[in-house]
Design a protein around this motif. Structure first.
Motif: not given
Length: 178
Positions: A140-147
């Motif tokens: 989830h954190q990795l997705m939040d980085v990209v988004f």
């Protein structure tokens, strides 16, 4: 829409703006001209400000790097204030402009800044940077980085394209002209 904007502003700045703070009224006023776009955009943006799995400090590292790379003074000024509130020191805020290779970054902070540069330059996080981020962050954190990078890059484009002027209290935080 007026009620939604008031609720969003209240959530974003609280009931009483702090001394030297800006509410983003010029941006909100611009968005208010297109209510069908503003409401979903502000709801989406709210995730990054209030629901992200990243810390406020990590978010502000990303946003300020986006603002620096995109040369978006409004975004830089607004988020310099938020970055200080999130615990970034003035020297760190200034160093963000120099990028991920500037001396003094921790491995994870450098990887966050590199992710911004890679996403804005190549449209993807490189394997080595992804591996470095994955040592610290979950899915989830990795997705939040990209988004987060994508969201604030889009906002920087809008702010610059619409020539949204910084409010008077933001002017001291604008980057020096090149």
């Amino acid at each position: 829409m007026t009620t939604f904007m008031a609720e969003y502003r209240s959530a974003a700045i609280g009931d009483k703006p702090s001394t030297g703070r800006q509410s983003g009224s010029n941006l909100l006023g611009t968005l208010a001209r297109y209510p069908a776009l503003a409401k979903p955009f502000l709801t989406f943006n709210g995730h990054f400000l209030y629901g992200s799995t990243l810390s406020a400090r990590q978010r502000e590292l990303l946003v300020l790097r986006v603002a620096a790379v995109q040369r978006c003074g409004y975004e830089w000024a607004q988020h310099s204030i938020l970055a200080a509130d999130a615990g970034l020191e003035p020297e760190e805020i200034a160093r963000i402009e120099r990028g991920p290779s500037a001396p003094g970054w921790s491995a994870i902070d450098g990887a966050l800044l590199a992710a911004v540069d890679e996403l804005l330059g190549d449209g993807a996080v490189s394997g080595p940077t992804w591996t470095a981020l994955a040592t610290e962050f979950d899915e989830h954190q990795l997705m939040d980085v990209v988004f987060t990078v994508g969201m604030y890059a889009m906002l920087a484009m809008a702010l610059s394209s619409f020539a949204v002027a910084a409010e008077a209290a933001l002017v001291p935080y604008l980057p020096a002209p090149e």
